[in-house]
Motif scaffolding. Structure first.
Motif, PDB file in Angstrom:
ATOM      1  N   VAL A 191      68.527  45.415 -74.624  1.00  0.00           N
ATOM      2  CA  VAL A 191      68.505  44.557 -75.808  1.00  0.00           C
ATOM      3  C   VAL A 191      68.914  43.141 -75.422  1.00  0.00           C
ATOM      4  O   VAL A 191      69.950  42.945 -74.772  1.00  0.00           O
ATOM      5  CB  VAL A 191      69.479  45.107 -76.882  1.00  0.00           C
ATOM      6  CG1 VAL A 191      69.528  44.170 -78.085  1.00  0.00           C
ATOM      7  CG2 VAL A 191      69.054  46.497 -77.314  1.00  0.00           C
ATOM      8  N   PRO A 192      68.142  42.114 -75.780  1.00  0.00           N
ATOM      9  CA  PRO A 192      68.553  40.732 -75.528  1.00  0.00           C
ATOM     10  C   PRO A 192      69.930  40.470 -76.136  1.00  0.00           C
ATOM     11  O   PRO A 192      70.222  40.931 -77.252  1.00  0.00           O
ATOM     12  CB  PRO A 192      67.469  39.904 -76.225  1.00  0.00           C
ATOM     13  CG  PRO A 192      66.277  40.805 -76.250  1.00  0.00           C
ATOM     14  CD  PRO A 192      66.824  42.190 -76.429  1.00  0.00           C
ATOM     15  N   LEU A 193      70.765  39.753 -75.421  1.00  0.00           N
ATOM     16  CA  LEU A 193      72.133  39.597 -75.903  1.00  0.00           C
ATOM     17  C   LEU A 193      72.664  38.193 -75.700  1.00  0.00           C
ATOM     18  O   LEU A 193      72.202  37.441 -74.849  1.00  0.00           O
ATOM     19  CB  LEU A 193      73.052  40.620 -75.236  1.00  0.00           C
ATOM     20  CG  LEU A 193      73.019  40.743 -73.707  1.00  0.00           C
ATOM     21  CD1 LEU A 193      73.937  39.735 -73.064  1.00  0.00           C
ATOM     22  CD2 LEU A 193      73.388  42.153 -73.281  1.00  0.00           C
ATOM     23  N   ILE A 194      73.692  37.898 -76.524  1.00  0.00           N
ATOM     24  CA  ILE A 194      74.414  36.628 -76.456  1.00  0.00           C
ATOM     25  C   ILE A 194      75.901  36.963 -76.468  1.00  0.00           C
ATOM     26  O   ILE A 194      76.359  37.766 -77.288  1.00  0.00           O
ATOM     27  CB  ILE A 194      74.073  35.721 -77.656  1.00  0.00           C
ATOM     28  CG1 ILE A 194      72.598  35.335 -77.612  1.00  0.00           C
ATOM     29  CG2 ILE A 194      74.950  34.471 -77.674  1.00  0.00           C
ATOM     30  CD1 ILE A 194      72.111  34.706 -78.905  1.00  0.00           C
ATOM     31  N   GLY A 195      76.655  36.375 -75.556  1.00  0.00           N
ATOM     32  CA  GLY A 195      78.088  36.618 -75.499  1.00  0.00           C
ATOM     33  C   GLY A 195      78.873  35.477 -76.106  1.00  0.00           C
ATOM     34  O   GLY A 195      78.647  34.307 -75.774  1.00  0.00           O
ATOM     35  N   ILE A 196      79.778  35.817 -77.034  1.00  0.00           N
ATOM     36  CA  ILE A 196      80.681  34.822 -77.614  1.00  0.00           C
ATOM     37  C   ILE A 196      81.963  34.861 -76.785  1.00  0.00           C
ATOM     38  O   ILE A 196      82.679  35.862 -76.779  1.00  0.00           O
ATOM     39  CB  ILE A 196      80.988  35.119 -79.093  1.00  0.00           C
ATOM     40  CG1 ILE A 196      79.675  35.267 -79.876  1.00  0.00           C
ATOM     41  CG2 ILE A 196      81.859  34.021 -79.678  1.00  0.00           C
ATOM     42  CD1 ILE A 196      78.791  34.052 -79.847  1.00  0.00           C
ATOM     43  N   ASN A 197      82.263  33.802 -76.098  1.00  0.00           N
ATOM     44  CA  ASN A 197      83.354  33.773 -75.125  1.00  0.00           C
ATOM     45  C   ASN A 197      84.685  33.491 -75.825  1.00  0.00           C
ATOM     46  O   ASN A 197      85.016  32.352 -76.112  1.00  0.00           O
ATOM     47  CB  ASN A 197      83.071  32.699 -74.069  1.00  0.00           C
ATOM     48  CG  ASN A 197      83.913  32.902 -72.829  1.00  0.00           C
ATOM     49  OD1 ASN A 197      84.346  34.006 -72.550  1.00  0.00           O
ATOM     50  ND2 ASN A 197      84.146  31.833 -72.084  1.00  0.00           N
ATOM     51  N   CYS A 198      85.440  34.545 -76.089  1.00  0.00           N
ATOM     52  CA  CYS A 198      86.767  34.377 -76.692  1.00  0.00           C
ATOM     53  C   CYS A 198      87.825  34.999 -75.787  1.00  0.00           C
ATOM     54  O   CYS A 198      88.875  35.440 -76.234  1.00  0.00           O
ATOM     55  CB  CYS A 198      86.821  34.969 -78.090  1.00  0.00           C
ATOM     56  SG  CYS A 198      86.372  36.704 -78.195  1.00  0.00           S
TER      57      CYS A 198
END
Length: 743
Positions: free
Chosen positions: A661-668
Motif C-alpha cells: 500500500v502506498p504510504l506516507i510517514g508523519i514524523n513525530c
C-alpha cells in the motif's frame, strides 16, 4: 513377635475401646477449641464494627490513593517470594532440590488454607503435603519448614526485644519487658527441646494415642534432619537475615496501607506497632488472626495518636489484602498441576519484546516472528506479555506458542519476576526483539527493560544460553547510564542483527568493536493472505472495504500531541492541534482519495482518533478499525485494500508497506524517517509540525499523489526488505540457535 488380640492395638497393650475413647475425647476437644476460637474472632470483629464511626470509615475508603494501594498489594507478594527463597535455601541445605516457582505456588496455596479453612488444617501442613514427593523426603521437608518458621519467630523476638529501647513504649506498657523476657525464655527452652532428642521421652505416656504416636515418629525423624543444620550455619544465618527482611517488608506494607488511606504513619510508630501486633497474633485464640489482629492494630495505633477510625480503616485494608492473597492461593491450588520433567521434544525459544497485545503493529511483528521461526524448524516459542489473554486472542490460534503472564499478579515486574525466571530455566535460546535498546524512562521498570535485561542476560551467559538481538533497532539513548547499559548488553550478545543502517551507526558509536549485521525488520514478512471469517462477517466494515471505492487509511498516534524538541506545542494547545489535523483532512479535495478509514492500532491512540473524527463531523463517511476487534493478520489484510496509508507508528507503516500500500510517514519521533529512507522513499516523510496549518491539506495531497506514483518503487524495496529480514533467521539456523527442518 508378640501377637495382639482383637481387643488390642499395636501402639501398646491398652484395650482398643479405651484408646478409641481417648481419641474421641481428643476430637471433641478439638471441635470445642475451634468453636471457641470462632466465637472469639466473631466477637472481636463484631465489637469493632459496633464501636466504629461508619461515616468516617466510609469517607476514608472513598478517598483511597491508588498508587499507594498498588504498592500495598505488591509488597506482601514480594514477602512471599522472599519466604519461598528462604525455604528453598533451607531445603537445599538438606540436599532437597525444589524449583523456586513451585515453592512460591505452594506458599500461596498454604496461605489460602491458613486463611479460609479451620486452623486445624494449618498452612504449614498443607505446604509440607504439597511439596513432599516421596516418604524419604518428607522428614526433610518437615525439618526445613519447621526451621523456616522457627527462624521467623527468632526474628520477631528480636524486633520485640528492640522495642524495649523505645522509652515511650515501656512507659505505656510496663508489662512488655516481662513479656519479652518470657518469650526469650520460651524460645530458649524450645531450642533445647528441639535439639535434644532425649526430651521426647517425656511424651511417652501419651503414645497410646495414635495421633500422638504418629506425631512423635514424624518429630523424631524430622529432628534428625534438624541436627544437620548444626553443621550448616551459613543457610541458617542467611534464613534469619531473610526473616528480618520479611518483617521490614511487613512494616512497609502497614505504612503503605496508611498512606493509601491518607494516613501518615511515622517510622517509630510502624517499627513498634507491627512487631507487637504480630507478637499478639501468635496467641492461638482466634481463626487466622481474624478479630485479634484488627483489635491489636486499633489498640496500639490509638495509643500512638491515631483515631479509632484511622486505626480500624488500616486494619480492615490489611485484612482485605490478606483475603486477596488467600484468594490468589485458592486459584493457584485449583489450577496448579505438576508438570512433567522430561525434556520437551521441541526446543524452547524465549521472545522478549513489548508484546502486551495493545499495539497492532507489535502484534503483526510477533505474528511474523512466530511464522518465520516455526517455518525454520520445530520449536516452541515462549512469549512474555503483561496482558496474556488479550495477546492470545489477537494472535489467533498458534501451535507451540506459550504466552507467559508477567503482570504484578503473576509475581513479576515485567521482565523481573518468577515467570521469566522459570522460562529462562527451560529455554534454549533468547531473542531480544522489538527495539529494546533505548533509555527513555530508564529507571521505571514498568516502562523500560534495560535494567531487567542486564539481570536476564547475566543469567543466560552464566548458563551458556545463546543471546540474540534480533532484527531490531537501537535508540534513542540520551543518558550516560543508558549508553553503559546498552554497551554491556551488546557485549553479551552472541549475535546482533539490526533493522537499519542508522541503528548500526548508533551501536558502533556506543559499543565500538561489537559486531552487528544490518538485515531488516521481521514485520516486513507479515502474512496478509486471506481474512478470518469474523472479519468477513463484520458487515458494515466489510461492505466499506469490498465496495471497490478508494479508501484513505489514517493512523494517528498520541505522540502527535506530545512536545518534541520544542515543536508545535509551543504555538498550539492539544485541542487546537486536533482541530488543525481535522482541517488538514478537510483540505483534501472531497472524494479525490476516497473515504477516510481511521486505524486505532494502540490503546493510547483511541482518544486522539475519536477527537479528530468528532471535529470532522462526518461520521457516516468515517470508519474506525479498532485493533482489539481483529487479529493481526486481519488488520494487515484490511490495510492491503487501501489506496494510500498515512501513519505515525513504525510497525503500522511496515505492515502496510508489506501489503504493497502506498504510504506516507508523519514524523513525530526518531523512527519514521529511517524507515522511509530504507525504502528509498525519503520524500514521503511529513514533519509533525507541517501536518497542520495553512496549505497543510494541499501539501498532504501532493504527498499522496507522490506515494501512489511510487508504488512500484515501494514494492521493489519491500521485496528486498523481506529478503534482508530472512537473512536473520538464516543466521540463527546457521549458528544452531534455532533448529533447522530435516532435509
Amino acid at each position: 513377635m508378640h501377637g495382639y488380640g482383637p481387643s488390642e492395638k499395636i501402639f501398646g497393650n491398652a484395650p482398643l475401646h479405651s484408646i478409641q475413647f481417648a481419641e474421641n475425647m481428643s476430637s471433641a476437644k478439638s471441635k470445642a477449641v475451634l468453636v471457641i476460637r470462632l466465637a472469639v474472632s466473631l466477637g472481636l470483629i463484631g465489637f469493632l464494627f459496633l464501636e466504629v464511626d461508619w461515616a468516617g470509615l466510609i469517607s476514608r475508603f472513598q478517598s483511597v490513593d491508588l498508587y499507594w494501594l498498588g504498592l500495598m498489594l505488591i509488597i506482601p507478594h514480594l514477602n512471599i517470594l522472599l519466604s519461598a527463597w528462604k525455604w528453598q535455601r533451607l531445603l537445599k541445605a538438606l540436599n532437597i532440590s525444589a524449583d523456586l516457582g513451585r515453592l512460591v505456588a505452594v506458599y500461596f496455596i498454604g496461605t489460602f488454607f491458613s486463611n479460609f479453612l479451620p486452623s486445624m488444617i494449618g498452612g504449614d501442613i498443607v505446604r509440607v503435603l504439597q511439596l513432599s514427593r516421596n516418604r524419604s523426603e518428607t522428614s526433610g521437608v518437615v525439618a526445613a519448614t519447621f526451621a523456616e518458621r522457627f527462624l521467623g519467630l527468632a526474628a520477631l523476638v528480636t524486633f520485640v526485644s528492640l522495642i524495649l529501647l523505645h522509652g515511650r513504649v515501656t512507659a505505656i506498657f510496663p508489662v512488655i519487658p516481662r513479656l519479652v523476657a518470657m518469650a526469650v525464655v520460651i524460645y530458649a527452652l524450645s531450642l533445647v527441646l528441639v535439639f535434644q532428642e532425649k526430651y521426647l521421652v517425656l511424651l511417652k505416656p501419651f503414645r497410646r494415642l495414635r495421633t500422638v504416636d504418629n506425631l512423635l515418629s514424624w518429630v523424631s525423624s524430622a529432628q534428625r534432619k534438624l541436627f544437620e543444620y548444626k553443621k550448616k550455619k551459613g543457610p541458617v544465618i542467611g534464613a534469619y537475615c531473610m526473616s528480618i527482611g520479611f518483617y521490614l517488608l511487613s512494616m512497609c506494607t502497614v505504612y503503605t496501607a496508611g498512606r493509601s488511606l491518607g494516613i501518615h504513619l511515622d517510622a517509630a510508630t510502624v517499627l513498634v506497632v507491627v512487631p507487637l501486633v504480630l507478637f499478639v497474633g501468635l496467641l492461638p485464640i482466634s481463626i487466622g488472626g481474624l478479630g485479634l489482629n484488627e483489635g491489636s492494630y486499633v489498640f496500639f495505633l490509638t495509643l500512638f495518636g491515631l483515631s479509632s477510625v484511622e486505626a480500624f480503616s488500616i486494619a480492615l485494608l490489611l485484612r482485605a489484602r490478606i483475603l486477596f492473597t488467600g484468594i490468589l492461593g485458592g486459584l493457584i491450588f485449583l489450577l496448579h498441576k505438576e508438570r512433567a520433567t522430561s525434556p520437551a521434544a521441541r526446543p524452547n525459544i524465549l521472545l522478549l519484546g513489548d508484546y502486551s497485545g495493545n499495539n497492532a503493529g507489535h502484534n503483526a511483528l510477533l505474528s511474523a516472528l512466530i511464522d518465520e521461526l516455526q517455518s525454520a524448524g520445530p520449536c516452541r516459542l515462549l512469549v512474555p506479555s503483561i496482558k496474556p489473554g488479550l495477546l492470545r486472542r489477537l494472535l489467533g490460534p498458534k501451535e507451540n506458542v506459550e504466552v507467559i503472564g508477567i503482570a504484578p499478579w503473576h509475581m513479576s515486574l515485567k521482565f523481573l519476576g518468577l515467570p521469566i525466571w522459570r522460562a529462562l530455566k527451560k529455554t534454549h535460546c533468547i531473542l531480544l526483539t522489538d527495539n529494546l535498546f533505548y533509555d527513555t524512562g530508564l529507571l521505571n521498570l514498568f516502562k523500560n527493560n534495560l535494567l531487567a535485561l542486564l539481570v536476564i542476560t547475566a543469567y543466560a551467559r552464566g548458563h551458556a544460553k545463546p543471546l540474540v538481538y534480533y532484527n531490531s533497532a537501537v535508540g534513542p539513548v540520551q543518558t550516560a547510564l543508558g549508553r553503559w547499559c546498552i554497551r554491556r548488553l551488546a557485549e553479551r550478545m552472541n549475535l546482533i542483527t539490526l533493522r537499519d543502517e542508522q541503528s548500526k551507526a548508533f551501536l558502533d558509536q556506543i559499543a565500538p568493536g561489537v559486531k552487528s549485521i544490518v538485515t531488516a525488520d521481521s514485520a516486513f514478512r507479515v502474512s496478509v493472505d486471506g481474512l478470518t471469517e469474523k472479519t468477513l462477517n463484520h458487515r458494515s466494515l466489510w461492505h466499506r472495504f469490498s465496495s471497490g471505492s478508494p479508501l484513505l487509511g489514517v493512523n494517528l498516534s498520541h505522540h502527535l500531541l506530545q512536545p518534541i524538541h520544542g515543536g508545535v506545542e509551543k504555538a498550539l494547545s492539544k485541542s487546537e492541534y486536533i482541530k488543525g489535523v481535522a482541517e488538514t483532512f478537510r483540505g483534501l479535495s472531497s472524494g479525490e482519495f476516497g473515504d477516510l478509514v481511521f486505524f486505532v492500532t494502540h490503546d493510547k491512540d483511541r482518544a486522539v482518533t475519536k477527537a479528530v473524527a468528532r471535529e470532522l463531523g462526518t461520521a457516516d463517511q468515517i470508519t474506525i478499525v479498532n485493533y482489539e476487534e481483529f487479529l493481526a493478520r486481519d488488520i494487515a489484510g484490511l490495510a492491503s485494500r487501501l489506496s494510500c496509508f498515512i501513519g505515525t507508528r513504525y510497525h503500522e507503516l511496515v505492515m502496510c508497506a508489506a501489503s504493497g500500500v502506498p504510504l506516507i510517514g508523519i514524523n513525530c519521533g526518531e523512527k519514521i524517517a529511517p524507515l522511509l529512507n530504507s525504502l528509498e522513499l525519503p520524500h514521503l516523510v511529513m514533519d509533525r509540525d507541517d501536518f497542520v496549518g495553512i496549505d497543510a491539506g494541499d501539501r498532504l495531497a501532493r504527498l499522496i499523489d507522490s506515494a501512489i506514483s511510487a508504488r512500484d518503487v515501494l514494492k521493489s524495496n519491500v521485496r528486498r526488505m523481506r529478503e534482508e529480514a530472512a537473512k536473520g533467521v538464516g543466521l540463527l539456523m546457521e549458528r544452531g540457535y534455532v533448529p533447522a527442518k530435516a532435509s
